[in-house]
Design an enzyme around this catalytic site. Structure first.
Site, PDB file in Angstrom:
ATOM      1  N   LYS A 255       1.260  -0.908   0.482  1.00 48.80           N
ATOM      2  CA  LYS A 255      -0.222  -0.285  -0.103  1.00 48.80           C
ATOM      3  C   LYS A 255       0.860   1.400   0.070  1.00 48.80           C
ATOM      4  O   LYS A 255       2.038   1.319   0.775  1.00 48.80           O
ATOM      5  CB  LYS A 255      -1.220  -0.211   1.173  1.00 48.80           C
ATOM      6  CG  LYS A 255      -2.002   1.316   1.740  1.00 48.80           C
ATOM      7  CD  LYS A 255      -2.376   1.551   2.808  1.00 48.80           C
ATOM      8  CE  LYS A 255      -3.361   2.871   2.695  1.00 48.80           C
ATOM      9  NZ  LYS A 255      -4.010   2.719   4.403  1.00 48.80           N
ATOM     10  N   LYS A 267     -10.381  13.150   7.640  1.00 48.88           N
ATOM     11  CA  LYS A 267      -9.731  12.260   9.100  1.00 48.88           C
ATOM     12  C   LYS A 267     -10.077  13.776  10.175  1.00 48.88           C
ATOM     13  O   LYS A 267      -9.360  15.200   9.229  1.00 48.88           O
ATOM     14  CB  LYS A 267      -8.645  11.903   8.844  1.00 48.88           C
ATOM     15  CG  LYS A 267      -7.865  10.868   8.097  1.00 48.88           C
ATOM     16  CD  LYS A 267      -6.910  10.403   8.399  1.00 48.88           C
ATOM     17  CE  LYS A 267      -6.439   8.825   7.562  1.00 48.88           C
ATOM     18  NZ  LYS A 267      -6.818   7.586   8.465  1.00 48.88           N
ATOM     19  N   ASP A 337     -11.463   7.102   3.287  1.00 44.57           N
ATOM     20  CA  ASP A 337     -10.580   6.880   4.185  1.00 44.57           C
ATOM     21  C   ASP A 337     -10.143   5.196   4.541  1.00 44.57           C
ATOM     22  O   ASP A 337      -9.123   5.053   4.799  1.00 44.57           O
ATOM     23  CB  ASP A 337     -11.446   7.643   5.375  1.00 44.57           C
ATOM     24  CG  ASP A 337      -9.650   7.349   6.547  1.00 44.57           C
ATOM     25  OD1 ASP A 337      -8.900   7.778   5.537  1.00 44.57           O
ATOM     26  OD2 ASP A 337      -9.654   7.768   7.520  1.00 44.57           O
ATOM     27  N   ARG A 341      -7.360  -0.421   0.723  1.00 46.39           N
ATOM     28  CA  ARG A 341      -7.947  -1.328   0.667  1.00 46.39           C
ATOM     29  C   ARG A 341      -8.750  -1.125  -1.279  1.00 46.39           C
ATOM     30  O   ARG A 341      -8.447  -2.592  -1.453  1.00 46.39           O
ATOM     31  CB  ARG A 341      -9.142  -2.138   0.807  1.00 46.39           C
ATOM     32  CG  ARG A 341      -9.888  -1.372   0.780  1.00 46.39           C
ATOM     33  CD  ARG A 341     -11.052  -1.748   2.654  1.00 46.39           C
ATOM     34  NE  ARG A 341     -10.225  -1.282   4.269  1.00 46.39           N
ATOM     35  CZ  ARG A 341     -10.907  -1.573   5.036  1.00 46.39           C
ATOM     36  NH1 ARG A 341     -11.946  -2.078   4.866  1.00 46.39           N
ATOM     37  NH2 ARG A 341     -10.977  -1.036   5.871  1.00 46.39           N
TER      38      ARG A 341
HETATM   39  N1  BES Z   1      -4.467   4.733   7.157  1.00 45.24           N
HETATM   40  C1  BES Z   1      -5.559   4.452   7.331  1.00 45.24           C
HETATM   41  C2  BES Z   1      -4.894   4.059   8.414  1.00 45.24           C
HETATM   42  C3  BES Z   1      -4.526   4.000  10.146  1.00 45.24           C
HETATM   43  C4  BES Z   1      -4.588   4.002  10.750  1.00 45.24           C
HETATM   44  C5  BES Z   1      -3.213   3.916  10.391  1.00 45.24           C
HETATM   45  C6  BES Z   1      -4.024   5.111  12.122  1.00 45.24           C
HETATM   46  C7  BES Z   1      -1.983   4.312  11.229  1.00 45.24           C
HETATM   47  C8  BES Z   1      -3.138   4.657  11.930  1.00 45.24           C
HETATM   48  C9  BES Z   1      -6.936   4.050   6.363  1.00 45.24           C
HETATM   49  O1  BES Z   1      -6.337   4.229   5.155  1.00 45.24           O
HETATM   50  C10 BES Z   1      -7.795   3.799   7.269  1.00 45.24           C
HETATM   51  O2  BES Z   1      -8.183   5.070   7.305  1.00 45.24           O
HETATM   52  N2  BES Z   1      -8.362   3.231   7.340  1.00 45.24           N
HETATM   53  C11 BES Z   1      -9.637   3.507   8.373  1.00 45.24           C
HETATM   54  C12 BES Z   1     -10.512   2.090   8.125  1.00 45.24           C
HETATM   55  C13 BES Z   1     -11.749   2.842   8.218  1.00 45.24           C
HETATM   56  C14 BES Z   1     -12.228   4.217   7.375  1.00 45.24           C
HETATM   57  C15 BES Z   1     -13.345   2.205   8.084  1.00 45.24           C
HETATM   58  C16 BES Z   1      -9.363   3.320   9.856  1.00 45.24           C
HETATM   59  O3  BES Z   1      -8.627   2.485  10.166  1.00 45.24           O
HETATM   60  O4  BES Z   1     -10.262   4.272  10.690  1.00 45.24           O
HETATM   61 ZN    ZN Z   2      -7.654   6.243   5.311  1.00 41.85          ZN
HETATM   62 ZN    ZN Z   3      -4.593   4.691   4.854  1.00 37.95          ZN
END
Ligand code: BES
Ligand code: ZN
Ligand code: ZN
Length: 497
Positions: A255, A267, A337, A341
């Site tokens: 990724k 975010k 966000d 995936r």
């Molecule tokens: N890049 C983030 C995941 C992440 C969060 C990595 C904190 C490192 C520290 C990812 O793209 C993301 O935002 N995931 C969301 C998914 C959710 C919207 C289903 C998450 O983890 O909140």
């Molecule tokens: Zn994200």
């Molecule tokens: Zn991300």
């Protein structure tokens, strides 16, 4: 850091002395120390002022010349390669101006693997990301060199082992450099150009870039949807090592979100700067290729990184959009966000259909939920093959990088394929198990091998490094910032060494 080997007894610069708990006098093997420094060390040990607890250090400056750093290895029976690696790292972490730039390490009762591991720890920890520091502190500027004194008979083998370790460390440090790079300078095509430039130094490495226009033409709907809202357009980078080798080969997918604002599902502002590390998966993959190439690995390995910047914009994807990925499967994008995936769906599909993978391993800073589950102590590890998952777990244990088994349950797959209007949805139905539902989503994009009744999904593992790629305060190989984790795990898995 330059580490050299010598079979002499000379001490050049500061003597580094690894000691076990309970040692009350300087081991006899240590020669060539100024007499007063020697008696100072013996006094400290006899009085119990230095107990040699694991990773404890003490510096002694000889009243009539010479300097020494004592470094604790802990209890003799617990002093394995991991203890030696951490001790080596602790030496570098404790180095100050007073130690100068030259170190001489004198071991006693250490085998080749332990000495190599100590050197590896020193080299790993000797890292600073100071490219953007124009007024650097003097202390940070010291370029360390270390010499290891060993028996005449061990020099050839130790020297080869340390050269190999140095090559692998160059891969870890490359991963860290990429991860630490600020997002205004690290964007999808910048990563691709760095990869192209890097490949020029190796005859047996090829880098191919699938740019935005080509990605659109090929139908990479996941990559395109995530990256289209940024003025820095997405791309896919494909690294091939020893491409002329025939037959099945390991395949890595990363990724590479060079900045994750969340997109329209924006975010919160706090710590958003940390989302520059959201390309940690692609950095892991790139770093692994450097480690393999520079250590002269002769087998074929192919790696794909899925690069995009996730921005909110007039032309960004929206929550509610339905996209068609490279696999032909559609995704209802319920949260922009959950973008990692989406880019990986195209990378995994391409990996499984255009190449001959023995297995596919993907790396991603995929979910905050994985950090909730495992903290910064272990990577989440999922696989469709229990034996393969165990192999990765053990490779990680061997090199001191923990990857913890997580469940790939049918219920999670059902959740992610339960969209009312598309084949899949990119968001779980509820709040819980977010790291598992993400893994279950990825599994939908791992192709089968063979056709009809013989069809079987390609062996695949997913590693969620959201907690381990940065913020890992207990990782002794790292001071701060990107950790470069799992380059060494992958080298171990792929080469078996
Ligand atoms: N890049 C983030 C995941 C992440 C969060 C990595 C904190 C490192 C520290 C990812 O793209 C993301 O935002 N995931 C969301 C998914 C959710 C919207 C289903 C998450 O983890 O909140
Ligand atoms: Zn994200
Ligand atoms: Zn991300």
């Amino acid at each position: 850091m330059q580490v050299t080997i010598s079979s002499g007894n000379n001490i050049n610069g500061t003597l580094v002395l690894p000691l076990f708990e309970g040692e009350e006098a300087l081991p006899e093997i240590v020669e060539g120390i100024p007499t007063t420094l020697k008696s100072q060390i013996n006094r400290v040990l006899a009085d119990g002022d230095f107990k040699a607890k694991a990773n404890a250090t003490m510096t002694l400056v000889g009243t009539e010349g010479g300097k020494a750093m004592l470094i604790g290895l802990g209890k003799t029976d617990k002093a394995d390669v991991h203890a030696y690696r951490e001790a080596g790292a602790s030496v570098v972490a404790s180095c100050k101006k007073v130690h100068g730039s030259d170190l001489t390490v004198v071991f006693h009762d250490a085998d080749l693997a332990c000495m190599t591991s100590f050197a590896e720890g020193m080299m790993l920890r000797d890292y600073a990301y100071d490219l953007y520091k124009k007024n650097d502190d003097e202390d940070d500027d010291i370029k360390l060199s270390a010499r290891i004194n060993c028996n005449e008979g061990d020099t050839t083998a130790l020297s080869a082992a340390i050269d190999r370790a140095a090559s692998i460390v160059s891969g870890v440090h490359l991963s860290r450099d990429l991860g630490n790079c600020p997002p205004n300078d690290m964007y999808p095509m910048a990563f691709a150009e760095k990869a192209e430039l890097w490949a020029k130094q190796y005859d047996n490495v090829k880098v191919e870039i699938i740019d935005y226009e080509a990605a659109k033409r090929h139908g990479m709907g996941g990559l395109v949807a995530v990256g289209m809202g940024s003025s820095r357009k997405p791309c896919m980078v494909i690294f091939t090592l020893n491409g002329d080798q025939k037959g099945q080969h390991p395949m890595l997918v990363g990724k590479g979100i060079t900045f994750d604002t969340g997109g329209i599902s924006l975010k919160p502002g706090a710590n958003m700067d940390e989302m520059k590390y959201d390309m940690g998966g692609s950095a892991t993959v790139f770093g692994t290729m450097e480690a393999l190439a520079s250590s002269g690995y002769p087998g074929k390995v192919v790696a794909i990184t899925c690069m995009a910047e996730n921005m909110p914009a007039a032309n960004a994807q929206r929550p509610g959009d339905v996209i068609t990925t490279l696999s032909g499967k559609t995704v209802e994008v319920l949260n922009t966000d959950a973008e990692g995936r989406l880019v990986l769906s195209d990378g995994l599909w391409k990996a499984g259909t255009d190449y001959e993978p023995e297995y596919i391993v993907d790396f991603a800073t995929l979910t905050g939920a994985c950090v909730v589950a495992l903290g910064h102590e272990a990577t989440g590890l999922w696989s469709n093959d229990d034996d393969f998952r165990t192999r990765i777990h053990e490779a990680g244990n061997d090199v001191g990088e923990l990857a913890w088994p997580m469940p790939l349950l049918p219920a999670f797959e059902k959740e992610m394929t339960g969209s009312k209007i598309a084949d899949t949805r990119n968001l779980g139905a509820g709040r819980y198990g977010g790291a598992n539902t993400a893994a279950a989503f990825l599994k939908q994009f791992v192709p089968n091998r063979g056709e009809g009744d013989d069809a079987e999904q390609i062996t695949w593992a997913h590693m969620d490094i959201a907690g381990t790629y940065w913020g890992a305060k207990t990782n002794k190989m790292v001071n701060h910032g990107a950790t470069g984790v799992h380059v060494r795990t992958m080298v171990r898995l792929i080469t078996g060494e």
